[in-house]
Design a protein around this motif. Sequence first.
Motif, PDB file in Angstrom:
ATOM      1  N   ARG A  17       0.986  -1.385  -0.020  1.00  0.00           N
ATOM      2  CA  ARG A  17       0.127  -0.416  -0.155  1.00  0.00           C
ATOM      3  C   ARG A  17       0.978   1.664   0.051  1.00  0.00           C
ATOM      4  O   ARG A  17       0.544   2.474  -0.982  1.00  0.00           O
ATOM      5  CB  ARG A  17      -0.601  -0.288   1.104  1.00  0.00           C
ATOM      6  CG  ARG A  17      -2.288  -0.703   1.245  1.00  0.00           C
ATOM      7  CD  ARG A  17      -2.966  -1.187   2.371  1.00  0.00           C
ATOM      8  NE  ARG A  17      -2.819  -1.258   3.001  1.00  0.00           N
ATOM      9  CZ  ARG A  17      -2.671  -2.485   3.391  1.00  0.00           C
ATOM     10  NH1 ARG A  17      -3.297  -3.828   2.659  1.00  0.00           N
ATOM     11  NH2 ARG A  17      -2.298  -3.814   4.830  1.00  0.00           N
TER      12      ARG A  17
ATOM     13  N   ARG B 297       0.931   4.555  -2.687  1.00  0.00           N
ATOM     14  CA  ARG B 297       0.881   5.317  -2.977  1.00  0.00           C
ATOM     15  C   ARG B 297       2.476   6.541  -3.319  1.00  0.00           C
ATOM     16  O   ARG B 297       2.090   7.303  -3.642  1.00  0.00           O
ATOM     17  CB  ARG B 297       1.006   5.743  -1.258  1.00  0.00           C
ATOM     18  CG  ARG B 297      -0.456   5.851  -0.781  1.00  0.00           C
ATOM     19  CD  ARG B 297      -0.818   6.826   0.560  1.00  0.00           C
ATOM     20  NE  ARG B 297      -0.205   5.430   1.766  1.00  0.00           N
ATOM     21  CZ  ARG B 297      -0.662   4.146   1.816  1.00  0.00           C
ATOM     22  NH1 ARG B 297      -1.248   4.041   1.539  1.00  0.00           N
ATOM     23  NH2 ARG B 297       0.711   3.924   3.190  1.00  0.00           N
TER      24      ARG B 297
ATOM     25  N   ASP C  73      -6.166   5.564 -11.985  1.00  0.00           N
ATOM     26  CA  ASP C  73      -6.564   5.069 -10.899  1.00  0.00           C
ATOM     27  C   ASP C  73      -6.656   3.634 -10.150  1.00  0.00           C
ATOM     28  O   ASP C  73      -6.690   3.023  -9.330  1.00  0.00           O
ATOM     29  CB  ASP C  73      -8.044   6.506 -10.558  1.00  0.00           C
ATOM     30  CG  ASP C  73      -7.287   7.270 -10.368  1.00  0.00           C
ATOM     31  OD1 ASP C  73      -6.391   8.160 -10.044  1.00  0.00           O
ATOM     32  OD2 ASP C  73      -8.537   8.127 -10.555  1.00  0.00           O
ATOM     33  N   ASP C  74      -7.084   3.043 -11.044  1.00  0.00           N
ATOM     34  CA  ASP C  74      -7.899   1.685 -11.348  1.00  0.00           C
ATOM     35  C   ASP C  74      -6.460   0.771 -11.344  1.00  0.00           C
ATOM     36  O   ASP C  74      -6.426  -0.257  -9.729  1.00  0.00           O
ATOM     37  CB  ASP C  74      -8.214   1.103 -12.334  1.00  0.00           C
ATOM     38  CG  ASP C  74     -10.007   1.669 -13.076  1.00  0.00           C
ATOM     39  OD1 ASP C  74      -9.812   2.397 -12.028  1.00  0.00           O
ATOM     40  OD2 ASP C  74      -9.941   0.616 -13.628  1.00  0.00           O
TER      41      ASP C  74
ATOM     42  N   ILE D 124      -3.591   2.005  -8.824  1.00  0.00           N
ATOM     43  CA  ILE D 124      -3.078   2.616  -7.537  1.00  0.00           C
ATOM     44  C   ILE D 124      -4.229   1.999  -6.792  1.00  0.00           C
ATOM     45  O   ILE D 124      -3.938   0.882  -6.003  1.00  0.00           O
ATOM     46  CB  ILE D 124      -3.676   3.625  -7.669  1.00  0.00           C
ATOM     47  CG1 ILE D 124      -2.484   5.177  -8.579  1.00  0.00           C
ATOM     48  CG2 ILE D 124      -3.285   4.074  -5.885  1.00  0.00           C
ATOM     49  CD1 ILE D 124      -0.519   3.904  -8.201  1.00  0.00           C
ATOM     50  N   THR D 125      -5.583   1.146  -6.898  1.00  0.00           N
ATOM     51  CA  THR D 125      -6.308   0.748  -6.319  1.00  0.00           C
ATOM     52  C   THR D 125      -5.928  -0.673  -6.047  1.00  0.00           C
ATOM     53  O   THR D 125      -6.602  -1.553  -4.771  1.00  0.00           O
ATOM     54  CB  THR D 125      -8.082   0.923  -6.738  1.00  0.00           C
ATOM     55  OG1 THR D 125      -8.556   2.584  -6.613  1.00  0.00           O
ATOM     56  CG2 THR D 125      -9.086   0.425  -5.936  1.00  0.00           C
ATOM     57  N   PHE D 126      -5.889  -1.141  -7.444  1.00  0.00           N
ATOM     58  CA  PHE D 126      -5.780  -2.491  -7.371  1.00  0.00           C
ATOM     59  C   PHE D 126      -5.116  -2.431  -6.275  1.00  0.00           C
ATOM     60  O   PHE D 126      -4.746  -3.533  -5.873  1.00  0.00           O
ATOM     61  CB  PHE D 126      -5.168  -2.946  -9.158  1.00  0.00           C
ATOM     62  CG  PHE D 126      -4.984  -4.222  -9.177  1.00  0.00           C
ATOM     63  CD1 PHE D 126      -5.376  -5.445  -9.390  1.00  0.00           C
ATOM     64  CD2 PHE D 126      -3.218  -4.668  -9.399  1.00  0.00           C
ATOM     65  CE1 PHE D 126      -5.121  -7.172  -9.090  1.00  0.00           C
ATOM     66  CE2 PHE D 126      -3.139  -6.037  -9.400  1.00  0.00           C
ATOM     67  CZ  PHE D 126      -3.689  -7.236  -9.458  1.00  0.00           C
TER      68      PHE D 126
ATOM     69  N   GLY E  71      -3.412  -1.302  -3.758  1.00  0.00           N
ATOM     70  CA  GLY E  71      -3.781  -0.863  -2.386  1.00  0.00           C
ATOM     71  C   GLY E  71      -4.820  -2.302  -2.405  1.00  0.00           C
ATOM     72  O   GLY E  71      -5.214  -2.418  -0.896  1.00  0.00           O
ATOM     73  N   ASN E  72      -4.800  -3.317  -2.595  1.00  0.00           N
ATOM     74  CA  ASN E  72      -5.966  -4.062  -1.961  1.00  0.00           C
ATOM     75  C   ASN E  72      -4.747  -5.564  -2.492  1.00  0.00           C
ATOM     76  O   ASN E  72      -5.008  -6.916  -1.868  1.00  0.00           O
ATOM     77  CB  ASN E  72      -7.099  -4.983  -3.055  1.00  0.00           C
ATOM     78  CG  ASN E  72      -7.679  -3.197  -2.945  1.00  0.00           C
ATOM     79  OD1 ASN E  72      -8.270  -3.269  -1.320  1.00  0.00           O
ATOM     80  ND2 ASN E  72      -7.648  -2.540  -3.445  1.00  0.00           N
TER      81      ASN E  72
ATOM     82  N   GLN F 128     -10.013  -3.536 -15.636  1.00  0.00           N
ATOM     83  CA  GLN F 128     -11.077  -4.241 -14.952  1.00  0.00           C
ATOM     84  C   GLN F 128     -10.762  -5.841 -16.321  1.00  0.00           C
ATOM     85  O   GLN F 128     -11.233  -6.320 -16.330  1.00  0.00           O
ATOM     86  CB  GLN F 128     -11.774  -3.805 -14.601  1.00  0.00           C
ATOM     87  CG  GLN F 128     -13.091  -5.069 -14.702  1.00  0.00           C
ATOM     88  CD  GLN F 128     -15.011  -4.080 -14.370  1.00  0.00           C
ATOM     89  OE1 GLN F 128     -14.626  -3.155 -14.013  1.00  0.00           O
ATOM     90  NE2 GLN F 128     -15.777  -4.969 -14.346  1.00  0.00           N
TER      91      GLN F 128
END
Length: 152
Positions: A26, A30, A40-41, A43-45, A47-48, A130
């Motif tokens: 994570r 960042r 953004d997708d 960075i979100t990916f 993060g998970n 996605q």
Amino acid sequence: MTEDFERTYGYPPGSNLVRSADQDDRDAARALAHEVQAPDDLITFYGNVGEVMWSDVGNGYFLHSAGDTRQMLAAYGVIPIGNSPEPCGLVIGADGGGRSYITDHQGAVWRTRTATLDEPELDQVAHDLQHFLEQLKESLTRFIATGEPGRL
């Protein structure tokens, strides 16, 4: 997938996993978001999901961790894509056969035609992350059912 792998192929399976992101992942996600224009997708990916490693599906499918993507950025810089006047691609993975997966700043995913990142020739394989992940899932599903990995 690995349950009957050794019986089917005659050797034990390699590493096949989807690792959840930890705090280091994570933090690296960042940092990546501050270093370069990343979708953004992605960075979100990051993060998970820490990383995806399916070494036995075809030649293999590998999605780097955010830290590994940052290392690729440090080693190769931002990759030129198409006729874009400025380099805009991040290396996010590989297929185990020497080809890399690269995402552009708008989120489309591209694959190199050869193993080189110096002036790479690229083909778009997904219009966004996605779509790319759905194709990976389809490749895994097909491999489990038929032993064939699909087109990625």
